[in-house]
Write a protein that holds these residues in place. Structure first.
Motif, PDB file in Angstrom:
ATOM      1  N   GLY A  84       0.827  -1.215   0.000  1.00  0.00           N
ATOM      2  CA  GLY A  84       0.000   0.000   0.000  1.00  0.00           C
ATOM      3  C   GLY A  84       0.854   1.255   0.000  1.00  0.00           C
ATOM      4  N   ALA A  97       0.301   6.374   4.837  1.00  0.00           N
ATOM      5  CA  ALA A  97       1.010   5.557   5.840  1.00  0.00           C
ATOM      6  C   ALA A  97       2.102   4.728   5.164  1.00  0.00           C
ATOM      7  CB  ALA A  97       0.019   4.656   6.578  1.00  0.00           C
ATOM      8  N   ASP A 143       1.446  -1.279  -4.828  1.00  0.00           N
ATOM      9  CA  ASP A 143       0.066  -0.768  -4.707  1.00  0.00           C
ATOM     10  C   ASP A 143      -0.755  -1.164  -5.925  1.00  0.00           C
ATOM     11  OD1 ASP A 143      -1.205   1.764  -2.811  1.00  0.00           O
ATOM     12  OD2 ASP A 143      -2.334   1.052  -4.538  1.00  0.00           O
ATOM     13  N   SER A 144      -2.013  -1.445  -5.672  1.00  0.00           N
ATOM     14  CA  SER A 144      -2.893  -1.869  -6.761  1.00  0.00           C
ATOM     15  C   SER A 144      -3.277  -0.708  -7.674  1.00  0.00           C
ATOM     16  CB  SER A 144      -4.159  -2.509  -6.187  1.00  0.00           C
ATOM     17  OG  SER A 144      -4.739  -1.644  -5.258  1.00  0.00           O
ATOM     18  N   GLY A 189      -3.066   6.480  -2.153  1.00  0.00           N
ATOM     19  CA  GLY A 189      -4.203   5.844  -1.474  1.00  0.00           C
ATOM     20  C   GLY A 189      -5.496   6.641  -1.617  1.00  0.00           C
ATOM     21  N   GLN A 190      -6.219   6.751  -0.504  1.00  0.00           N
ATOM     22  CA  GLN A 190      -7.531   7.429  -0.532  1.00  0.00           C
ATOM     23  C   GLN A 190      -7.397   8.876  -0.998  1.00  0.00           C
ATOM     24  OE1 GLN A 190      -9.851   6.804   3.206  1.00  0.00           O
ATOM     25  NE2 GLN A 190      -8.382   5.177   3.614  1.00  0.00           N
ATOM     26  N   TYR A 250     -10.148  11.982  -2.946  1.00  0.00           N
ATOM     27  CA  TYR A 250     -10.318  13.423  -2.735  1.00  0.00           C
ATOM     28  C   TYR A 250      -9.063  14.250  -3.042  1.00  0.00           C
ATOM     29  CZ  TYR A 250      -8.456  12.204   1.976  1.00  0.00           C
ATOM     30  OH  TYR A 250      -7.706  11.746   3.034  1.00  0.00           O
ATOM     31  N   LYS A 300      -9.367  18.013  -2.338  1.00  0.00           N
ATOM     32  CA  LYS A 300      -9.894  18.465  -1.030  1.00  0.00           C
ATOM     33  C   LYS A 300      -8.752  19.080  -0.219  1.00  0.00           C
ATOM     34  CE  LYS A 300     -10.826  15.953   2.845  1.00  0.00           C
ATOM     35  NZ  LYS A 300     -11.021  16.578   4.147  1.00  0.00           N
ATOM     36  N   ASP A 323      -5.624  19.114   9.035  1.00  0.00           N
ATOM     37  CA  ASP A 323      -5.131  18.543  10.283  1.00  0.00           C
ATOM     38  C   ASP A 323      -3.850  17.732  10.120  1.00  0.00           C
ATOM     39  OD1 ASP A 323      -6.412  16.604   8.844  1.00  0.00           O
ATOM     40  OD2 ASP A 323      -7.666  15.854  10.467  1.00  0.00           O
ATOM     41  N   VAL A 370      -1.248  -7.233  -4.050  1.00  0.00           N
ATOM     42  CA  VAL A 370      -0.695  -8.345  -3.275  1.00  0.00           C
ATOM     43  C   VAL A 370      -1.835  -9.303  -2.950  1.00  0.00           C
ATOM     44  CG1 VAL A 370       0.442  -8.987  -1.121  1.00  0.00           C
ATOM     45  CG2 VAL A 370       1.143  -6.912  -2.334  1.00  0.00           C
ATOM     46  N   GLY A 406      -4.868   0.366   4.160  1.00  0.00           N
ATOM     47  CA  GLY A 406      -5.997   1.284   4.316  1.00  0.00           C
ATOM     48  C   GLY A 406      -7.337   0.590   4.340  1.00  0.00           C
ATOM     49  N   GLY A 442      -8.425  -1.095   1.846  1.00  0.00           N
ATOM     50  CA  GLY A 442      -8.374  -2.164   0.853  1.00  0.00           C
ATOM     51  C   GLY A 442      -7.791  -1.697  -0.461  1.00  0.00           C
ATOM     52  N   ALA A 443      -7.660  -2.659  -1.362  1.00  0.00           N
ATOM     53  CA  ALA A 443      -7.058  -2.362  -2.659  1.00  0.00           C
ATOM     54  C   ALA A 443      -8.034  -1.564  -3.510  1.00  0.00           C
ATOM     55  CB  ALA A 443      -6.698  -3.667  -3.349  1.00  0.00           C
ATOM     56  N   PHE A 444      -7.535  -0.482  -4.062  1.00  0.00           N
ATOM     57  CA  PHE A 444      -8.347   0.291  -5.002  1.00  0.00           C
ATOM     58  C   PHE A 444      -8.113  -0.258  -6.400  1.00  0.00           C
ATOM     59  CE2 PHE A 444      -8.199   3.396  -1.588  1.00  0.00           C
ATOM     60  CZ  PHE A 444      -9.491   3.875  -1.602  1.00  0.00           C
ATOM     61  N   ASP A 448      -4.876   3.086   8.435  1.00  0.00           N
ATOM     62  CA  ASP A 448      -6.290   2.737   8.633  1.00  0.00           C
ATOM     63  C   ASP A 448      -6.532   1.248   8.840  1.00  0.00           C
ATOM     64  OD1 ASP A 448      -6.932   5.384   8.318  1.00  0.00           O
ATOM     65  OD2 ASP A 448      -8.362   5.078   6.673  1.00  0.00           O
ATOM     66  N   ILE A 480      -4.677  10.612   8.873  1.00  0.00           N
ATOM     67  CA  ILE A 480      -3.375  10.594   8.205  1.00  0.00           C
ATOM     68  C   ILE A 480      -2.254  10.666   9.244  1.00  0.00           C
ATOM     69  CG2 ILE A 480      -1.891  11.919   6.644  1.00  0.00           C
ATOM     70  CD1 ILE A 480      -4.629  12.829   5.282  1.00  0.00           C
TER      71      ILE A 480
HETATM   72  C1  LIG Z   1     -13.493  11.826   1.859  1.00  0.00           C
HETATM   73  C2  LIG Z   1     -12.432  11.613   2.891  1.00  0.00           C
HETATM   74  C3  LIG Z   1     -11.831  12.710   3.484  1.00  0.00           C
HETATM   75  C4  LIG Z   1     -10.832  12.540   4.461  1.00  0.00           C
HETATM   76  N1  LIG Z   1     -10.274  13.640   5.031  1.00  0.00           N
HETATM   77  C5  LIG Z   1      -9.263  13.494   5.938  1.00  0.00           C
HETATM   78  C6  LIG Z   1      -8.665  14.642   6.541  1.00  0.00           C
HETATM   79  O1  LIG Z   1      -9.017  15.773   6.274  1.00  0.00           O
HETATM   80  N2  LIG Z   1      -7.652  14.401   7.434  1.00  0.00           N
HETATM   81  C7  LIG Z   1      -7.216  13.150   7.782  1.00  0.00           C
HETATM   82  O2  LIG Z   1      -6.290  13.020   8.569  1.00  0.00           O
HETATM   83  N3  LIG Z   1      -7.809  12.071   7.218  1.00  0.00           N
HETATM   84  C8  LIG Z   1      -8.809  12.202   6.317  1.00  0.00           C
HETATM   85  N4  LIG Z   1      -9.396  11.092   5.759  1.00  0.00           N
HETATM   86  C9  LIG Z   1      -8.900   9.761   6.164  1.00  0.00           C
HETATM   87  C10 LIG Z   1      -7.580   9.443   5.457  1.00  0.00           C
HETATM   88  O3  LIG Z   1      -7.762   9.526   4.057  1.00  0.00           O
HETATM   89  C11 LIG Z   1      -7.110   8.050   5.846  1.00  0.00           C
HETATM   90  O4  LIG Z   1      -6.938   8.004   7.256  1.00  0.00           O
HETATM   91  C12 LIG Z   1      -5.774   7.734   5.148  1.00  0.00           C
HETATM   92  O5  LIG Z   1      -5.926   7.754   3.749  1.00  0.00           O
HETATM   93  C13 LIG Z   1      -5.270   6.355   5.575  1.00  0.00           C
HETATM   94  O6  LIG Z   1      -4.053   6.156   4.951  1.00  0.00           O
HETATM   95  P1  LIG Z   1      -3.472   4.686   4.687  1.00  0.00           P
HETATM   96  O7  LIG Z   1      -2.151   4.876   4.036  1.00  0.00           O
HETATM   97  O8  LIG Z   1      -3.577   3.898   5.926  1.00  0.00           O
HETATM   98  O9  LIG Z   1      -4.502   3.991   3.675  1.00  0.00           O
HETATM   99  P2  LIG Z   1      -5.064   4.392   2.227  1.00  0.00           P
HETATM  100  O10 LIG Z   1      -4.997   5.848   2.001  1.00  0.00           O
HETATM  101  O11 LIG Z   1      -6.398   3.737   2.132  1.00  0.00           O
HETATM  102  O12 LIG Z   1      -4.055   3.684   1.226  1.00  0.00           O
HETATM  103  C14 LIG Z   1      -4.007   2.277   1.169  1.00  0.00           C
HETATM  104  C15 LIG Z   1      -3.385   1.856  -0.149  1.00  0.00           C
HETATM  105  O13 LIG Z   1      -3.163   0.454  -0.086  1.00  0.00           O
HETATM  106  C16 LIG Z   1      -3.456  -0.117  -1.358  1.00  0.00           C
HETATM  107  N5  LIG Z   1      -3.768  -1.533  -1.169  1.00  0.00           N
HETATM  108  C17 LIG Z   1      -4.710  -2.079  -0.365  1.00  0.00           C
HETATM  109  N6  LIG Z   1      -4.677  -3.425  -0.430  1.00  0.00           N
HETATM  110  C18 LIG Z   1      -3.684  -3.734  -1.308  1.00  0.00           C
HETATM  111  C19 LIG Z   1      -3.174  -4.953  -1.810  1.00  0.00           C
HETATM  112  N7  LIG Z   1      -3.666  -6.155  -1.409  1.00  0.00           N
HETATM  113  N8  LIG Z   1      -2.161  -4.892  -2.716  1.00  0.00           N
HETATM  114  C20 LIG Z   1      -1.657  -3.701  -3.123  1.00  0.00           C
HETATM  115  N9  LIG Z   1      -2.123  -2.512  -2.679  1.00  0.00           N
HETATM  116  C21 LIG Z   1      -3.115  -2.532  -1.775  1.00  0.00           C
HETATM  117  C22 LIG Z   1      -4.663   0.692  -1.855  1.00  0.00           C
HETATM  118  O14 LIG Z   1      -4.779   0.620  -3.269  1.00  0.00           O
HETATM  119  C23 LIG Z   1      -4.303   2.107  -1.353  1.00  0.00           C
HETATM  120  O15 LIG Z   1      -3.601   2.827  -2.326  1.00  0.00           O
HETATM  121  C24 LIG Z   1     -10.402  11.238   4.826  1.00  0.00           C
HETATM  122  C25 LIG Z   1     -10.987  10.122   4.204  1.00  0.00           C
HETATM  123  C26 LIG Z   1     -11.993  10.298   3.252  1.00  0.00           C
HETATM  124  C27 LIG Z   1     -12.611   9.103   2.603  1.00  0.00           C
END
Ligand SMILES: Cc1cc2nc3c(=O)[nH]c(=O)nc-3n(C[C@H](O)[C@H](O)[C@H](O)COP(=O)(O)OP(=O)(O)OC[C@H]3O[C@@H](n4cnc5c(N)ncnc54)[C@H](O)[C@@H]3O)c2cc1C
Length: 360
Positions: free
Chosen positions: A32, A36, A55-56, A62-63, A68, A71, A75, A108, A139, A141-143, A310, A321
């Motif tokens: 991912g 993170a 990453d997928s 990621g998200q 967004y 956006k 914070d 993965v 996070g 899951g895979a996008f 996440d 984040i």
């Molecule tokens: C609309 C919206 C607004 C938000 N606003 C805020 C904000 O203002 N401030 C804040 O702190 N947080 C905000 N968040 C939350 C924040 O986006 C998440 O906490 C953050 O993205 C988590 O990061 P992450 O790296 O853990 O996971 P993610 O961002 O979900 O990234 C995970 C990555 O892992 C990849 N992945 C998953 N499974 C696999 C696999 N099996 N193989 C390969 N790749 C894989 C996915 O494709 C993805 O790219 C918001 C969320 C949303 C939906």
């Protein structure tokens, strides 16, 4: 046969009989490339650990990238306000200082613990990446790209003229291109391909586009100049192919069922992404509240496999984040003694020690 602590290149015989050498085994594989995951890559670099991230999605972020990009986030410490896209660019730049191996558009599908404390990370492309430790930063899951029709497009790929991302603009040069979609990336690529394509049409199910106002205005100007055909409100109906399965056209229809046929040899589908925890739930990991349970050192129930962001669950977890960044730092700190048994991660501020030699 010995353990993995030595720096000399040595061979390991796996259960399957396959022999792999120690230089095929990377220190940390990150699943991912969201915030993170990217910060895990940076933290690994600070500890001079060799790192790979998979990453997928076709892009990192990621998200933030998938859901967004425009956006504003308020914070993230040190940034009174920053767009999601800009934050991802900064994280990517920070991670790139250590030249990580980056694999995009690759999911993965399995993580398995083998002999000699080696982890095998298998992907949907059939690749097996060997690693001493794994950090799951998956996070929600895979996008994967949303398709107009999963059944129709199963097995379709770029070799058939069907694209879900633009990785190489030259593939569209002089081509008859149809773009499906009405969000930022669809409109951005209308602007990006208008000069490349022989003909260009964009099909969207609504008259209004969900993209930045100035980009939509520019697209409408191109339409007036005859450089793009904006077809709304129309939905995808079917795709035509030649005997080799290569795309030759699409049929779209309006709400009343009136059909329109568009000739094309490049079909670019930019309908956003869907997310799915998918195979992760089958990796023998302990789950709670739909996330992977970790201890205070971010390790899961599988030795050498950590989880951050996440996807990681622990008491008082907040899915933000900034908590993902802290998780990443703690996980890497605890990966080091695992991948180099007997050694402790040295916790020295980067401002004091600087970045390791070799970083950009
Ligand atoms: C609309 C919206 C607004 C938000 N606003 C805020 C904000 O203002 N401030 C804040 O702190 N947080 C905000 N968040 C939350 C924040 O986006 C998440 O906490 C953050 O993205 C988590 O990061 P992450 O790296 O853990 O996971 P993610 O961002 O979900 O990234 C995970 C990555 O892992 C990849 N992945 C998953 N499974 C696999 C696999 N099996 N193989 C390969 N790749 C894989 C996915 O494709 C993805 O790219 C918001 C969320 C949303 C939906």
């Amino acid at each position: 046969m010995s353990d993995t602590t030595s720096t000399a290149v040595e061979d390991f015989v796996l259960e399957s009989g396959e022999v792999i050498s120690s230089d095929q085994i990377i220190d940390i594989t990150v699943v991912g490339a969201g915030p993170a995951g990217l910060f895990t890559v940076f933290s690994a670099g600070v500890q001079e650990a060799r790192c790979r991230v998979i990453d997928s999605m076709p892009q990192v972020g990621g998200q933030l990238t998938a859901l967004y990009p425009e956006k504003v986030i308020y914070d993230v410490p040190g940034f009174p306000k920053v767009t999601a896209k800009d934050l991802v660019d900064r994280l990517y730049e920070q991670a790139q200082q250590f030249n990580p191996e980056i694999h995009l558009s690759e999911t993965v599908v399995n993580v398995e613990r083998l002999k000699h404390r080696i982890l095998a990370v298998t992907t949907d492309r059939g690749n097996v990446h060997y690693s001493r430790s794994v950090v799951i930063a998956a996070g929600i899951g895979a996008f994967t790209p949303r398709l107009p029709d999963d059944e129709v497009f199963a097995g379709f790929g770029e070799e058939h003229g069907f694209y879900t991302a633009v990785r190489d603009k030259s593939k569209f040069k002089g081509r008859e291109v149809v773009i499906l979609g009405g969000g930022d990336s669809a409109v951005d690529w209308v602007l990006g391909l208008a000069e490349e394509a022989r003909s260009l049409a964009v099909v969207h199910r609504r008259n209004e586009f969900r993209a930045m106002g100035h980009s939509v205005t520019k697209m409408r100007e191109l339409a007036e100049e005859g450089k793009v055909n904006v077809i709304t409100p129309y939905n995808f109906k079917s795709v035509d192919t030649d005997n080799n399965g290569h795309v030759t056209g699409v049929t779209v229809e309006d709400k009343g069922g009136a059909e329109m046929h568009l000739k094309c040899d490049r079909l670019l589908c930019l309908l956003g992404f869907k997310n799915d925890l998918g195979p992760i739930v089958e990796w023998d990991l302990r789950f709670e509240d739909s996330a992977i349970k970790v201890e205070a050192d971010m390790q899961t129930n599988i030795p050498g496999v950590f989880a951050v962001g996440d996807i990681a669950s622990y008491p008082q977890k907040i899915k933000l984040i900034l908590t993902g960044f802290a998780d990443a730092s703690i996980a890497v700190q605890n990966c080091i003694p695992y991948i180099r048994p007997g050694k402790k991660a040295s916790h020295v501020f980067t401002s004091v020690r600087g970045l390791p030699a070799g970083s950009k």
